[in-house]
Write a protein that holds these residues in place. Sequence first.
Motif, PDB file in Angstrom:
ATOM      1  N   GLN A 144       0.690  -1.146  -0.158  1.00  0.00           N
ATOM      2  CA  GLN A 144       0.123  -0.376   0.146  1.00  0.00           C
ATOM      3  C   GLN A 144       1.149   1.213  -0.037  1.00  0.00           C
ATOM      4  O   GLN A 144       0.922   2.480  -0.648  1.00  0.00           O
ATOM      5  CB  GLN A 144      -1.038  -0.005   1.148  1.00  0.00           C
ATOM      6  CG  GLN A 144      -1.737  -0.859   0.909  1.00  0.00           C
ATOM      7  CD  GLN A 144      -2.978  -1.292   2.347  1.00  0.00           C
ATOM      8  OE1 GLN A 144      -3.007   0.079   2.949  1.00  0.00           O
ATOM      9  NE2 GLN A 144      -3.356  -2.171   2.572  1.00  0.00           N
ATOM     10  N   TYR A 174      -5.414   1.981 -13.893  1.00  0.00           N
ATOM     11  CA  TYR A 174      -5.323   0.749 -12.473  1.00  0.00           C
ATOM     12  C   TYR A 174      -4.568  -0.071 -13.723  1.00  0.00           C
ATOM     13  O   TYR A 174      -3.467  -0.323 -12.645  1.00  0.00           O
ATOM     14  CB  TYR A 174      -6.377   0.007 -12.192  1.00  0.00           C
ATOM     15  CG  TYR A 174      -7.412   0.857 -11.568  1.00  0.00           C
ATOM     16  CD1 TYR A 174      -7.770   0.737 -10.097  1.00  0.00           C
ATOM     17  CD2 TYR A 174      -8.872   0.974 -12.512  1.00  0.00           C
ATOM     18  CE1 TYR A 174      -8.204   1.237 -10.013  1.00  0.00           C
ATOM     19  CE2 TYR A 174      -9.853   1.921 -12.170  1.00  0.00           C
ATOM     20  CZ  TYR A 174      -9.389   1.648 -10.138  1.00  0.00           C
ATOM     21  OH  TYR A 174     -10.615   2.528  -9.800  1.00  0.00           O
ATOM     22  N   ARG A 201      -6.768  -5.878 -10.468  1.00  0.00           N
ATOM     23  CA  ARG A 201      -7.839  -5.861  -9.625  1.00  0.00           C
ATOM     24  C   ARG A 201      -6.573  -5.759  -8.008  1.00  0.00           C
ATOM     25  O   ARG A 201      -8.089  -5.194  -7.470  1.00  0.00           O
ATOM     26  CB  ARG A 201      -8.129  -7.155  -9.502  1.00  0.00           C
ATOM     27  CG  ARG A 201      -9.501  -6.915 -10.249  1.00  0.00           C
ATOM     28  CD  ARG A 201     -10.392  -8.618  -9.842  1.00  0.00           C
ATOM     29  NE  ARG A 201     -11.043  -8.766 -11.095  1.00  0.00           N
ATOM     30  CZ  ARG A 201     -12.405  -9.063 -12.175  1.00  0.00           C
ATOM     31  NH1 ARG A 201     -10.937 -10.256 -11.453  1.00  0.00           N
ATOM     32  NH2 ARG A 201     -13.199  -8.125 -12.647  1.00  0.00           N
ATOM     33  N   GLN A 202      -5.689  -6.345  -7.865  1.00  0.00           N
ATOM     34  CA  GLN A 202      -5.568  -5.398  -6.727  1.00  0.00           C
ATOM     35  C   GLN A 202      -5.435  -4.083  -6.391  1.00  0.00           C
ATOM     36  O   GLN A 202      -5.434  -3.714  -5.497  1.00  0.00           O
ATOM     37  CB  GLN A 202      -3.645  -6.680  -6.420  1.00  0.00           C
ATOM     38  CG  GLN A 202      -4.005  -6.857  -6.164  1.00  0.00           C
ATOM     39  CD  GLN A 202      -4.943  -8.666  -6.693  1.00  0.00           C
ATOM     40  OE1 GLN A 202      -6.395  -8.195  -6.549  1.00  0.00           O
ATOM     41  NE2 GLN A 202      -4.859  -9.885  -6.114  1.00  0.00           N
ATOM     42  N   GLY A 216      -7.056  -1.350  -7.712  1.00  0.00           N
ATOM     43  CA  GLY A 216      -8.430  -1.563  -7.772  1.00  0.00           C
ATOM     44  C   GLY A 216      -9.088  -1.862  -6.152  1.00  0.00           C
ATOM     45  O   GLY A 216      -9.685  -0.584  -5.522  1.00  0.00           O
ATOM     46  N   ARG A 217      -8.492  -2.994  -5.734  1.00  0.00           N
ATOM     47  CA  ARG A 217      -9.283  -3.414  -4.569  1.00  0.00           C
ATOM     48  C   ARG A 217      -8.264  -2.408  -3.137  1.00  0.00           C
ATOM     49  O   ARG A 217      -8.741  -1.883  -2.009  1.00  0.00           O
ATOM     50  CB  ARG A 217      -8.814  -4.477  -4.311  1.00  0.00           C
ATOM     51  CG  ARG A 217      -9.561  -5.704  -3.168  1.00  0.00           C
ATOM     52  CD  ARG A 217      -9.426  -6.859  -3.131  1.00  0.00           C
ATOM     53  NE  ARG A 217      -8.207  -7.758  -3.172  1.00  0.00           N
ATOM     54  CZ  ARG A 217      -8.052  -7.166  -1.421  1.00  0.00           C
ATOM     55  NH1 ARG A 217      -9.330  -6.884  -1.065  1.00  0.00           N
ATOM     56  NH2 ARG A 217      -6.915  -7.303  -1.189  1.00  0.00           N
ATOM     57  N   LEU A 218      -7.709  -2.442  -3.840  1.00  0.00           N
ATOM     58  CA  LEU A 218      -6.718  -1.686  -2.620  1.00  0.00           C
ATOM     59  C   LEU A 218      -7.253  -0.126  -2.172  1.00  0.00           C
ATOM     60  O   LEU A 218      -6.849   0.393  -1.136  1.00  0.00           O
ATOM     61  CB  LEU A 218      -5.298  -1.708  -2.288  1.00  0.00           C
ATOM     62  CG  LEU A 218      -4.560  -3.385  -2.197  1.00  0.00           C
ATOM     63  CD1 LEU A 218      -3.085  -2.527  -2.787  1.00  0.00           C
ATOM     64  CD2 LEU A 218      -4.829  -3.339  -1.129  1.00  0.00           C
ATOM     65  N   SER A 250      -9.861   1.171  -2.448  1.00  0.00           N
ATOM     66  CA  SER A 250     -11.366   1.246  -1.341  1.00  0.00           C
ATOM     67  C   SER A 250     -10.506   1.691   0.081  1.00  0.00           C
ATOM     68  O   SER A 250     -11.033   1.777   1.240  1.00  0.00           O
ATOM     69  CB  SER A 250     -11.658   0.159  -1.212  1.00  0.00           C
ATOM     70  OG  SER A 250     -11.971  -0.943  -2.454  1.00  0.00           O
ATOM     71  N   CYS A 283      -6.855   3.518   0.609  1.00  0.00           N
ATOM     72  CA  CYS A 283      -6.303   4.706  -0.184  1.00  0.00           C
ATOM     73  C   CYS A 283      -6.764   5.717   1.031  1.00  0.00           C
ATOM     74  O   CYS A 283      -8.203   6.030   1.515  1.00  0.00           O
ATOM     75  CB  CYS A 283      -6.687   5.285  -1.540  1.00  0.00           C
ATOM     76  SG  CYS A 283      -7.417   6.724  -1.789  1.00  0.00           S
ATOM     77  N   TRP A 290      -6.586   9.949  -5.306  1.00  0.00           N
ATOM     78  CA  TRP A 290      -6.856   8.271  -5.893  1.00  0.00           C
ATOM     79  C   TRP A 290      -8.029   8.825  -7.134  1.00  0.00           C
ATOM     80  O   TRP A 290      -8.175   7.974  -7.975  1.00  0.00           O
ATOM     81  CB  TRP A 290      -8.090   7.745  -4.577  1.00  0.00           C
ATOM     82  CG  TRP A 290      -9.568   8.898  -4.409  1.00  0.00           C
ATOM     83  CD1 TRP A 290      -9.422   9.545  -3.548  1.00  0.00           C
ATOM     84  CD2 TRP A 290     -10.630   8.807  -4.890  1.00  0.00           C
ATOM     85  NE1 TRP A 290     -10.314   9.828  -2.831  1.00  0.00           N
ATOM     86  CE2 TRP A 290     -11.503   9.619  -3.826  1.00  0.00           C
ATOM     87  CE3 TRP A 290     -11.369   8.115  -5.695  1.00  0.00           C
ATOM     88  CZ2 TRP A 290     -12.188  10.318  -5.085  1.00  0.00           C
ATOM     89  CZ3 TRP A 290     -12.492   8.626  -6.467  1.00  0.00           C
ATOM     90  CH2 TRP A 290     -12.565   9.295  -5.665  1.00  0.00           C
ATOM     91  N   LEU A 300     -19.693   1.193  -7.364  1.00  0.00           N
ATOM     92  CA  LEU A 300     -19.517   1.406  -6.375  1.00  0.00           C
ATOM     93  C   LEU A 300     -19.668   2.087  -5.309  1.00  0.00           C
ATOM     94  O   LEU A 300     -21.119   2.539  -4.032  1.00  0.00           O
ATOM     95  CB  LEU A 300     -17.290   1.209  -5.958  1.00  0.00           C
ATOM     96  CG  LEU A 300     -17.576   1.027  -4.457  1.00  0.00           C
ATOM     97  CD1 LEU A 300     -17.739  -0.212  -4.407  1.00  0.00           C
ATOM     98  CD2 LEU A 300     -15.942   1.150  -3.938  1.00  0.00           C
TER      99      LEU A 300
END
Length: 121
Positions: free
Chosen positions: A15, A33, A48-49, A51-53, A55, A57, A63, A78
Amino acid sequence: MRDKPGPAADAESIQEDLWTAVRGIPVGKVATYGDVADFTSTVKLTARQVGRLMSLCPEGVPWHRVVGAGGMLPIGKLSPAAEAEQRARLTADGVRFLGSGRIDMTSHRCGPGDLPGPLEE
DNA sequence: ATAGTGACAAATG
DNA sequence: TCATTTGCCACTA
């Protein structure tokens, strides 16, 4: 080393590197991404990773400069409010939108190497 | 352990 | 240009 052998390179490190990359995106520009995942990389991440992370931030990270391939805003799935916010912020940064609601990537796309982030060699 | 889902991407028709 | 399909990796039921 002390500590358990957690997942390769603690997620925290990932992160941290990710935020750094996102923060390295200059104003008036955007990155996809997949691109961000490529920038970041102490560990190879996939779109995908990222994008998932995303959330998770923290504050201070632009972002909104991270968009999907082709300049689409998948965020609407979302949180519709977030999509409006991102759009407003990008506009404030000088980014132009196309009539279809997508970003004009032809002018704002940030590629690997165009980012002043930790990717430099 | 298997299946379904998700801030995605590239290829195909 | 849009819709569909496949691959990706992690989380949840």
